[in-house]
Design an enzyme around this catalytic site. Structure first.
Site, PDB file in Angstrom:
ATOM      1  N   CYS A 191      25.611  37.509  40.515  1.00  0.00           N
ATOM      2  CA  CYS A 191      25.412  37.049  39.134  1.00  0.00           C
ATOM      3  C   CYS A 191      24.413  35.902  39.028  1.00  0.00           C
ATOM      4  O   CYS A 191      24.033  35.512  37.925  1.00  0.00           O
ATOM      5  CB  CYS A 191      26.743  36.655  38.514  1.00  0.00           C
ATOM      6  SG  CYS A 191      27.944  37.998  38.540  1.00  0.00           S
TER       7      CYS A 191
ATOM      8  N   HIS B 235      25.152  31.760  33.059  1.00  0.00           N
ATOM      9  CA  HIS B 235      25.725  33.080  33.347  1.00  0.00           C
ATOM     10  C   HIS B 235      26.964  33.252  32.472  1.00  0.00           C
ATOM     11  O   HIS B 235      27.759  32.327  32.305  1.00  0.00           O
ATOM     12  CB  HIS B 235      26.090  33.176  34.826  1.00  0.00           C
ATOM     13  CG  HIS B 235      26.889  34.390  35.151  1.00  0.00           C
ATOM     14  ND1 HIS B 235      26.531  35.646  34.710  1.00  0.00           N
ATOM     15  CD2 HIS B 235      28.037  34.555  35.866  1.00  0.00           C
ATOM     16  CE1 HIS B 235      27.421  36.531  35.139  1.00  0.00           C
ATOM     17  NE2 HIS B 235      28.345  35.889  35.841  1.00  0.00           N
TER      18      HIS B 235
ATOM     19  N   ASN C  55      30.982  40.223  31.185  1.00  0.00           N
ATOM     20  CA  ASN C  55      30.152  39.733  32.289  1.00  0.00           C
ATOM     21  C   ASN C  55      29.225  40.864  32.742  1.00  0.00           C
ATOM     22  O   ASN C  55      29.685  41.848  33.319  1.00  0.00           O
ATOM     23  CB  ASN C  55      31.078  39.286  33.429  1.00  0.00           C
ATOM     24  CG  ASN C  55      30.324  38.771  34.642  1.00  0.00           C
ATOM     25  OD1 ASN C  55      29.113  38.979  34.772  1.00  0.00           O
ATOM     26  ND2 ASN C  55      31.037  38.118  35.542  1.00  0.00           N
TER      27      ASN C  55
HETATM   28  N1  COA Z   1      46.025  40.778  30.613  1.00  0.00           N
HETATM   29  C1  COA Z   1      47.211  40.156  30.716  1.00  0.00           C
HETATM   30  N2  COA Z   1      47.594  39.458  31.798  1.00  0.00           N
HETATM   31  C2  COA Z   1      46.727  39.369  32.817  1.00  0.00           C
HETATM   32  C3  COA Z   1      45.467  39.990  32.785  1.00  0.00           C
HETATM   33  C4  COA Z   1      45.121  40.729  31.631  1.00  0.00           C
HETATM   34  N3  COA Z   1      43.954  41.355  31.477  1.00  0.00           N
HETATM   35  N4  COA Z   1      44.818  39.733  33.943  1.00  0.00           N
HETATM   36  C5  COA Z   1      45.635  38.963  34.688  1.00  0.00           C
HETATM   37  N5  COA Z   1      46.789  38.756  34.012  1.00  0.00           N
HETATM   38  C6  COA Z   1      47.964  37.994  34.435  1.00  0.00           C
HETATM   39  C7  COA Z   1      48.080  37.810  35.919  1.00  0.00           C
HETATM   40  O1  COA Z   1      48.619  38.975  36.517  1.00  0.00           O
HETATM   41  C8  COA Z   1      48.987  36.629  35.999  1.00  0.00           C
HETATM   42  O2  COA Z   1      50.295  37.070  35.833  1.00  0.00           O
HETATM   43  P1  COA Z   1      51.479  36.419  36.735  1.00  0.00           P
HETATM   44  O3  COA Z   1      51.482  34.960  36.370  1.00  0.00           O
HETATM   45  O4  COA Z   1      52.660  37.187  36.255  1.00  0.00           O
HETATM   46  O5  COA Z   1      51.086  36.679  38.138  1.00  0.00           O
HETATM   47  C9  COA Z   1      48.616  35.793  34.778  1.00  0.00           C
HETATM   48  O6  COA Z   1      47.896  36.683  33.917  1.00  0.00           O
HETATM   49  C10 COA Z   1      47.757  34.590  35.075  1.00  0.00           C
HETATM   50  O7  COA Z   1      46.755  35.006  35.963  1.00  0.00           O
HETATM   51  P2  COA Z   1      45.623  34.025  36.412  1.00  0.00           P
HETATM   52  O8  COA Z   1      44.669  34.788  37.298  1.00  0.00           O
HETATM   53  O9  COA Z   1      46.177  32.766  36.926  1.00  0.00           O
HETATM   54  O10 COA Z   1      44.933  33.732  34.984  1.00  0.00           O
HETATM   55  P3  COA Z   1      43.706  32.847  34.649  1.00  0.00           P
HETATM   56  O11 COA Z   1      43.997  31.951  33.531  1.00  0.00           O
HETATM   57  O12 COA Z   1      43.075  32.284  35.882  1.00  0.00           O
HETATM   58  O13 COA Z   1      42.658  33.935  34.055  1.00  0.00           O
HETATM   59  C11 COA Z   1      40.746  35.157  34.789  1.00  0.00           C
HETATM   60  C12 COA Z   1      42.261  35.019  34.849  1.00  0.00           C
HETATM   61  C13 COA Z   1      40.328  36.308  35.692  1.00  0.00           C
HETATM   62  C14 COA Z   1      40.345  35.444  33.351  1.00  0.00           C
HETATM   63  C15 COA Z   1      40.101  33.813  35.254  1.00  0.00           C
HETATM   64  O14 COA Z   1      40.684  33.396  36.446  1.00  0.00           O
HETATM   65  C16 COA Z   1      38.633  33.945  35.461  1.00  0.00           C
HETATM   66  O15 COA Z   1      37.864  34.148  34.529  1.00  0.00           O
HETATM   67  N6  COA Z   1      38.153  33.765  36.728  1.00  0.00           N
HETATM   68  C17 COA Z   1      36.749  33.874  37.036  1.00  0.00           C
HETATM   69  C18 COA Z   1      36.350  35.307  37.092  1.00  0.00           C
HETATM   70  C19 COA Z   1      34.864  35.471  37.168  1.00  0.00           C
HETATM   71  O16 COA Z   1      34.143  34.751  36.533  1.00  0.00           O
HETATM   72  N7  COA Z   1      34.414  36.456  37.940  1.00  0.00           N
HETATM   73  C20 COA Z   1      33.039  36.801  38.056  1.00  0.00           C
HETATM   74  C21 COA Z   1      32.263  35.752  38.755  1.00  0.00           C
HETATM   75  S1  COA Z   1      30.574  36.111  38.638  1.00  0.00           S
END
Ligand code: COA
Length: 315
Positions: A116, A240, A270
């Site tokens: 990215c 990004h 993304n």
């Molecule tokens: N809908 C509902 N619940 C979801 C979900 C969705 N689409 N995706 C994950 N969850 C759940 C998880 O399973 C977790 O449940 P649990 O507590 O029962 O285990 C809970 O939500 C919290 O998960 P967590 O990963 O801690 O949430 P978060 O606040 O960190 O948000 C992301 C998750 C992926 C949105 C966030 O971490 C993120 O944006 N990370 C960066 C990703 C990124 O930028 N990637 C590309 C890089 S170029």
């Protein structure tokens, strides 16, 4: 792990364009078949919809044609094509070969995979290659992440979309385009975000989030301090587009005026290497930038890679 260099050859961006597939996939579409909700996705990511479709080459060709038209440049006058992607159409040849042939470019072409951060890597590379005698470059980010995302995994499916963005960059002694840049990689973070051949994206979301904020803030701060620029002087921040919360955290820490950051993630998700040129195109077309303005671009991605560049806009 990171290198700040200055004094690149003079250059100017003369054309820009984005290409998005027609199919809109809304949060409601995911809600209908996965254990997720529009409220969760919007609150955690800021994403409301994304586009699926096309191939990396077809989207790149459309974006390149738009950028060439905007610049008033013929494809045959392009002597360098750099295509940033993590989702090439084929293993061999490079997707840039397909684009090069279809457009009728001349000269060199290659793909660049910095995930990215790919577009900023490619832009800095293109301008650096003006030192080697190239005069007119097409720099395109194009990715079709929907093809490598498990559409049944709620943790990744809702995040990614397809698209492309391109710019025409021309060598000129009269304008310093890239005032400073910072490209880097921390390979020890490979396990938190990767995709094997024929596999799907694997991601430790929370850790990627944490590292992305840190890497972007540190890299952008190096670029700003390298030129004695404060965050408040940045006229346009083109980050990004992975997650609205990441962008907001970075803006806050760098002291950038929040209204000056470009946000398209709500409509695109993304789009990996495409997100920065898609956002740049939208902002320029909306008249948000004038000659002389400072533009800060930054990207981060699998690797983990990061890339920042401070640009002075001048057409
Ligand atoms: N809908 C509902 N619940 C979801 C979900 C969705 N689409 N995706 C994950 N969850 C759940 C998880 O399973 C977790 O449940 P649990 O507590 O029962 O285990 C809970 O939500 C919290 O998960 P967590 O990963 O801690 O949430 P978060 O606040 O960190 O948000 C992301 C998750 C992926 C949105 C966030 O971490 C993120 O944006 N990370 C960066 C990703 C990124 O930028 N990637 C590309 C890089 S170029």
């Amino acid at each position: 792990m990171s290198g700040l260099r200055q004094s690149l050859p003079g250059a100017t961006i003369t054309g820009w364009a984005a290409a998005l597939p027609d199919t809109v996939v809304t949060n409601a579409d995911f809600e209908a078949r996965l254990d997720t909700s529009d409220a969760w996705i919007v609150e955690r990511t800021g994403i409301r919809e994304r586009r699926f479709g096309g191939t990396t080459s077809t989207l790149a060709i459309e974006a390149c044609r738009g950028a060439l038209k905007r610049a008033g440049v013929e494809a045959g006058d392009v002597d360098l094509l750099i295509l940033a992607t993590t989702t090439p159409d084929k293993r061999v040849p490079a997707t840039s070969s397909i684009v090069h042939a279809e457009l009728g470019c001349r000269g060199a072409a290659f793909d660049l995979n910095a995930a990215c951060a790919g577009f900023v890597y490619a832009l800095v590379t293109a301008v650096s290659m003006f030192q080697a005698g190239f005069r007119r470059a097409l720099v395109v980010g194009s990715d079709t992440l929907s093809r490598i995302t498990d559409q049944d995994d709620r943790g990744t499916a809702v995040l990614f979309g397809d698209g492309a963005g391109a710019v025409v960059v021309e060598a000129t002694p009269d304008h310093e385009l890239i005032l400073s840049h910072d490209l880097g990689l921390d390979g020890s973070l490979l396990p938190i975000l990767y995709c094997n051949h024929a596999g799907y994206i694997q991601m430790e979301g929370r850790e990627v989030y944490r590292r992305a904020v840190r890497a972007t803030v540190e890299s952008a701060a190096r670029v700003l301090s390298g030129t004695g620029t404060s965050g408040a002087e940045v006229k346009l921040f083109v980050p990004h587009q992975a997650n609205r919360r990441i962008i907001d955290a970075v803006v806050d820490r760098l002291g950038i005026v929040p209204e000056r950051s470009v946000i398209v993630v709500d409509r695109t998700g993304n789009t990996s290497a495409s997100s920065v040129p898609i956002a740049l195109t939208e902002a320029v077309e909306a008249g948000r930038v004038e000659d002389g303005d400072l533009i800060l671009m930054s990207g981060f991605g699998a690797g983990m890679t990061w890339a920042s560049a401070l640009l002075r806009w001048g057409t």
